[in-house]
Design a protein around this motif. Structure first.
Motif: not given
Length: 221
Positions: A201-221
């Protein structure tokens, strides 16, 4: 389906993995590749393999409006040999679309949970793709689509469709410049074995196409 993916490998890794003889112009890594963006693809020009960028979202050569591309980011492999948009491309305009993971959203009672999906035993891989050239006036576009199929046993829990990932030994065969009957190209895709996947699972940060950084792939519980 496939609506987002990543390519975090560096240029040298890609050149070595796909046995490319020339560098990749304007190559950039990405944590969140989205439709409408330029994506790294590989074709065979009759002499050698070449890597370059295609816009994700197929605009067929006969289309009147390039906006059709936003509706054609994926093509169903089961019918691609018969559909007017894809039939000729299956015979002569096949490509590899380079990636190292993709995202899919699993529906839950509360929300859609984004997941990052990777191959267990390979870092880099290629989606089976089709491409085309569109011209209108002084505008020229080179665009592509990712072929999909019914989900395998791993993916069924996440989504009912999945992108086709080519086995390593089938990559060169898929892009060989020789013309295939569309049915033969479809048969090639139907007789490949799926590799083992892993997902988290990753966070909702990836939902926005404008977001392109390591937070997109950070695992969440």
């Amino acid at each position: 389906m496939c609506g987002r993916y990543t390519l975090l490998a560096d240029e040298l890794e890609i050149l070595e993995e796909f046995e490319l003889q020339e560098g990749i112009e304007s190559f950039n890594q990405s944590y969140n590749i989205a439709p409408g963006q330029n994506v790294l693809a590989i074709i065979h020009d009759g002499n050698k393999k070449r890597a370059g960028h295609l816009r994700w979202g197929l605009v067929p050569s006969w289309a009147k409006d390039e906006k059709i591309g936003y509706k054609m980011i994926n093509a169903r492999s089961e019918t691609a040999d018969d559909k007017p948009s894809f039939k000729n491309l299956m015979s002569r305009k096949r490509c590899l679309i380079v990636a190292d993971s993709f995202y899919e959203w699993k529906k839950t009672e509360q929300e859609k949970q984004p997941k990052r999906i990777q191959l267990k035993d390979r870092k880099l891989f290629a989606f089976a793709g089709l491409w085309d050239k569109w011209e209108q006036g002084d505008q020229t576009l080179f665009t592509c689509t990712i072929l999909t199929k019914e989900a395998n046993s791993f993916m069924q829990d996440i989504h009912h469709r999945m992108p086709i990932i080519l086995p390593k030994q089938k990559e060169n065969e898929w892009i060989q410049p020789n013309q295939l009957q569309p049915e033969k190209a479809k048969q090639l895709l139907q007789h490949i074995d799926d590799e083992d996947f892993t997902a988290y699972n990753v966070g909702n940060h990836v939902n926005a196409a404008k977001n392109n950084d390591p937070l997109c792939i950070d695992p969440i519980a």
